[in-house]
Scaffold this motif. Structure first.
Motif, PDB file in Angstrom:
ATOM      1  N   GLU A  37      -2.766   2.458  -5.239  1.00 16.25           N
ATOM      2  CA  GLU A  37      -2.733   1.007  -5.229  1.00 16.25           C
ATOM      3  C   GLU A  37      -1.301   0.542  -4.987  1.00 16.25           C
ATOM      4  O   GLU A  37      -0.397   1.356  -4.769  1.00 16.25           O
ATOM      5  N   TRP A  38      -1.097  -0.761  -5.100  1.00 16.12           N
ATOM      6  CA  TRP A  38       0.220  -1.304  -4.748  1.00 16.12           C
ATOM      7  C   TRP A  38       1.345  -0.923  -5.704  1.00 16.12           C
ATOM      8  O   TRP A  38       2.511  -1.174  -5.425  1.00 16.12           O
ATOM      9  N   PRO A  74       3.838  -7.722 -10.660  1.00 14.54           N
ATOM     10  CA  PRO A  74       3.048  -8.157  -9.506  1.00 14.54           C
ATOM     11  C   PRO A  74       3.897  -8.591  -8.318  1.00 14.54           C
ATOM     12  O   PRO A  74       3.589  -8.257  -7.169  1.00 14.54           O
ATOM     13  N   SER A  75       4.970  -9.331  -8.571  1.00 10.71           N
ATOM     14  CA  SER A  75       5.800  -9.806  -7.466  1.00 10.71           C
ATOM     15  C   SER A  75       6.498  -8.654  -6.760  1.00 10.71           C
ATOM     16  O   SER A  75       6.600  -8.635  -5.519  1.00 10.71           O
ATOM     17  N   ALA A  76       6.973  -7.674  -7.541  1.00  3.21           N
ATOM     18  CA  ALA A  76       7.634  -6.515  -6.939  1.00  3.21           C
ATOM     19  C   ALA A  76       6.637  -5.658  -6.170  1.00  3.21           C
ATOM     20  O   ALA A  76       6.945  -5.146  -5.081  1.00  3.21           O
ATOM     21  N   MET A  81       4.457  -3.697  -1.024  1.00  4.42           N
ATOM     22  CA  MET A  81       3.261  -3.488  -0.229  1.00  4.42           C
ATOM     23  C   MET A  81       3.350  -4.208   1.110  1.00  4.42           C
ATOM     24  O   MET A  81       2.957  -3.665   2.149  1.00  4.42           O
ATOM     25  N   MET A  82       3.887  -5.430   1.103  1.00  2.74           N
ATOM     26  CA  MET A  82       3.903  -6.228   2.318  1.00  2.74           C
ATOM     27  C   MET A  82       4.817  -5.643   3.392  1.00  2.74           C
ATOM     28  O   MET A  82       4.651  -5.933   4.578  1.00  2.74           O
ATOM     29  N   LYS A  83       5.765  -4.805   2.992  1.00  4.62           N
ATOM     30  CA  LYS A  83       6.597  -4.126   3.986  1.00  4.62           C
ATOM     31  C   LYS A  83       5.737  -3.293   4.936  1.00  4.62           C
ATOM     32  O   LYS A  83       6.095  -3.114   6.113  1.00  4.62           O
TER      33      LYS A  83
END
Length: 239
Positions: A37-38, A74-76, A81-83
């Protein structure tokens, strides 16, 4: 006897740290990649790899993020993940590197390999299918993100696809699900989609509360049923 080890490896000079499970006794065993997971490689996916070992598979947990990158908020997690979610070519390359590591796990049957992934990892295994990774007999997505900027094209992936989805997952709205169905139909791939009622995002992760707020909530029944579905899928593709 089950063996396990932290495995350091690199992708084009970028250091990664995965986790391997294998058994040195008996014949070669089918190999299964595990995509986290993320949060990245950690307690949950290492335990899943050990569970796969108990079922008779070798397993390798792939480190997409890189050694030491283990976000814990969550923000980290989202930022990391978005990278890769926004750079699918890089994600595919990092996944292919993980497949190379699975091939190195002792006593792995290189003719019988598959990949499973959770959430971000579910998206990753679907990207491997879209990338035509035909050394994989099958891929299994558990509550994975289904959207893709580059849909699967016909005659690209020859293996089988199993998607295990929580029908009330707010991270994957119904229009994304319908778009995925269209993608699979248009690609004429061998696929199956199972939706679990009352299941939200991350329904397999026992580290999440069963009565917590959305989006991530553990669902014991969906967890059990989806694991059985994966086992049945492996019996078919590895027969």
């Amino acid at each position: 006897m089950q063996q396990s080890a932290v495995i350091e490896y690199n992708h084009d000079g970028y250091q990664c740290e995965g986790f391997a499970v294998w058994d040195t006794a008996g014949p070669n065993r089918p190999g299964v990649m595990v995509f986290p997971e993320w949060v990245g490689v950690g307690e949950y996916t290492q335990k899943r790899a050990q569970m796969l070992g108990e079922l008779g598979f070798n397993a390798f947990v792939v480190d997409v993020y890189g050694k030491g990158i283990r976000p814990n908020t969550p923000s980290a997690c989202e930022a990391e993940m978005m990278k890769y979610a926004t750079n699918r070519p890089l994600l595919r390359q990092r996944a292919r590197c993980g497949l190379d590591q699975l091939r190195k796990v002792p006593k792995t049957d290189l003719g019988k390999m598959a990949a499973i992934g959770y959430c971000f990892g579910g998206m990753t295994v679907l990207e491997m299918a879209r990338d035509g990774q035909n050394d994989l007999a099958g891929v299994v997505s558990f509550h994975g993100v289904l959207a893709a900027p580059t849909p699967l094209k016909p005659n690209t992936y020859k293996g089988k696809i199993l998607v295990l989805h929580g029908v009330d997952d707010p991270v994957v709205p119904d229009d994304q699900t319908m778009a995925f169905w269209k993608e699979m139909r248009d690609a004429k791939v061998n696929w199956e989609f199972v939706a679990y009622g009352k299941a939200l995002h991350t329904f397999t992760n026992w580290l999440m509360p069963e009565d917590g707020p959305p989006p991530a909530v553990y669902n014991k029944q969906a967890d059990r049923r989806s694991w059985i579905a994966m086992r049945n899928f492996f019996e078919e593709i590895f027969a």
